[in-house]
Scaffold this active site. Structure first.
Site, short mmCIF file in Angstrom:
data_model
loop_
_atom_site.label_atom_id
_atom_site.label_comp_id
_atom_site.label_asym_id
_atom_site.label_seq_id
_atom_site.Cartn_x
_atom_site.Cartn_y
_atom_site.Cartn_z
N HIS A 1 1.08 9.43 -2.52
CA HIS A 1 -0.10 9.96 -3.22
C HIS A 1 -1.06 10.66 -2.25
CE1 HIS A 1 -0.01 8.81 -7.45
NE2 HIS A 1 0.34 7.57 -7.17
N CYS B 1 3.63 5.34 -12.89
CA CYS B 1 2.40 5.64 -12.16
C CYS B 1 1.25 5.74 -13.15
CB CYS B 1 2.57 6.97 -11.42
SG CYS B 1 1.13 7.45 -10.49
N LEU B 2 0.11 5.16 -12.78
CA LEU B 2 -1.06 5.19 -13.66
C LEU B 2 -1.56 6.62 -13.89
CD1 LEU B 2 -2.93 2.17 -12.04
CD2 LEU B 2 -1.84 2.18 -14.30
N GLN C 1 -6.27 8.94 -6.75
CA GLN C 1 -6.16 8.56 -8.16
C GLN C 1 -7.52 8.24 -8.79
OE1 GLN C 1 -2.78 5.61 -7.44
NE2 GLN C 1 -2.25 6.44 -9.44
N HIS D 1 5.30 4.63 -2.49
CA HIS D 1 4.74 5.34 -3.65
C HIS D 1 3.27 5.69 -3.38
CE1 HIS D 1 4.23 5.62 -8.24
NE2 HIS D 1 3.00 5.67 -7.78
N GLU D 2 2.50 4.71 -2.86
CA GLU D 2 1.06 4.94 -2.65
C GLU D 2 0.81 5.94 -1.52
OE1 GLU D 2 -0.83 4.05 -4.88
OE2 GLU D 2 0.51 2.57 -5.78
N GLY E 1 -0.94 -1.16 -7.27
CA GLY E 1 -1.39 -0.33 -6.17
C GLY E 1 -2.20 0.84 -6.69
NI NI Z 1 1.10 6.19 -8.59
#
Ligand code: NI
Length: 169
Positions: A143, A97-98, A51, A139-140, A46
């Site tokens: 963000h 998380c990236l 991001q 989670h997304e 995702g």
């Molecule tokens: Ni993330």
């Protein structure tokens, strides 16, 4: 399509409340396609627009099934997503998380939910999710409000090599 740079902490864009999308123009279509490519290249399951440095309410998710790896991956593009229903039941799981390098954390999330959103052309859609997919969406969508999983985690740690293989988004 272009792979975009993934913003990492302490980039302030990750902490901003993202703007609602009102125009479904060519720039938006390009951003969506670039985000899909960036997510796949990472690789991740995702990605939220902040991001990649765009403070917009847009997430892409690509995921199959918790139980059966033979079920093909499904791609979701959610614009202006809102969680309309959540289960009473919650479950704990380990997230990464990236945008948060070198850490994982244990996070309690709703086990199931329903999301209202629009698609890339502005058409309304409703998505039901359970299990890991429901977790990815939570989670997304966090963000988009400048919330990172580490804010919600009961425990955060540097993972061992095996844990490093857990899903990132
Ligand atoms: Ni993330």
């Amino acid at each position: 399509m272009t792979i975009r740079e993934i913003r990492k902490l302490p980039d302030p864009v990750l902490r901003r409340k993202a703007h609602k999308i009102t125009e479904f123009n060519k720039d938006l279509q390009t951003l969506i396609d670039d985000m899909i490519e960036t997510m796949r290249a990472a690789p991740g399951v995702g990605l939220a627009a902040p991001q990649v440095g765009e403070s917009l309410r847009l997430v892409v998710v690509e995921y199959g099934d918790d139980e059966d790896e033979n079920i093909p991956l499904k791609l979701y593009v959610l614009i202006n997503p809102e969680i309309t229903h959540v289960s009473e039941e919650t479950e704990e799981g380990v997230e990464a998380c990236l945008s948060v390098v070198g850490l994982v954390g244990k996070v309690e999330r709703y086990s199931a939910l329903i999301i209202k959103a629009v698609n890339r052309h502005g058409k309304p859609q409703r998505v039901k999710a359970t299990g890991w997919l429901a977790r990815i969406f939570q989670h997304e969508i966090d963000h988009l409000d400048g919330i990172l999983y580490t804010d919600r985690a009961t425990k955060v740690w540097s993972p061992s090599p095996e844990e490093e293989a857990t899903i990132k988004d």
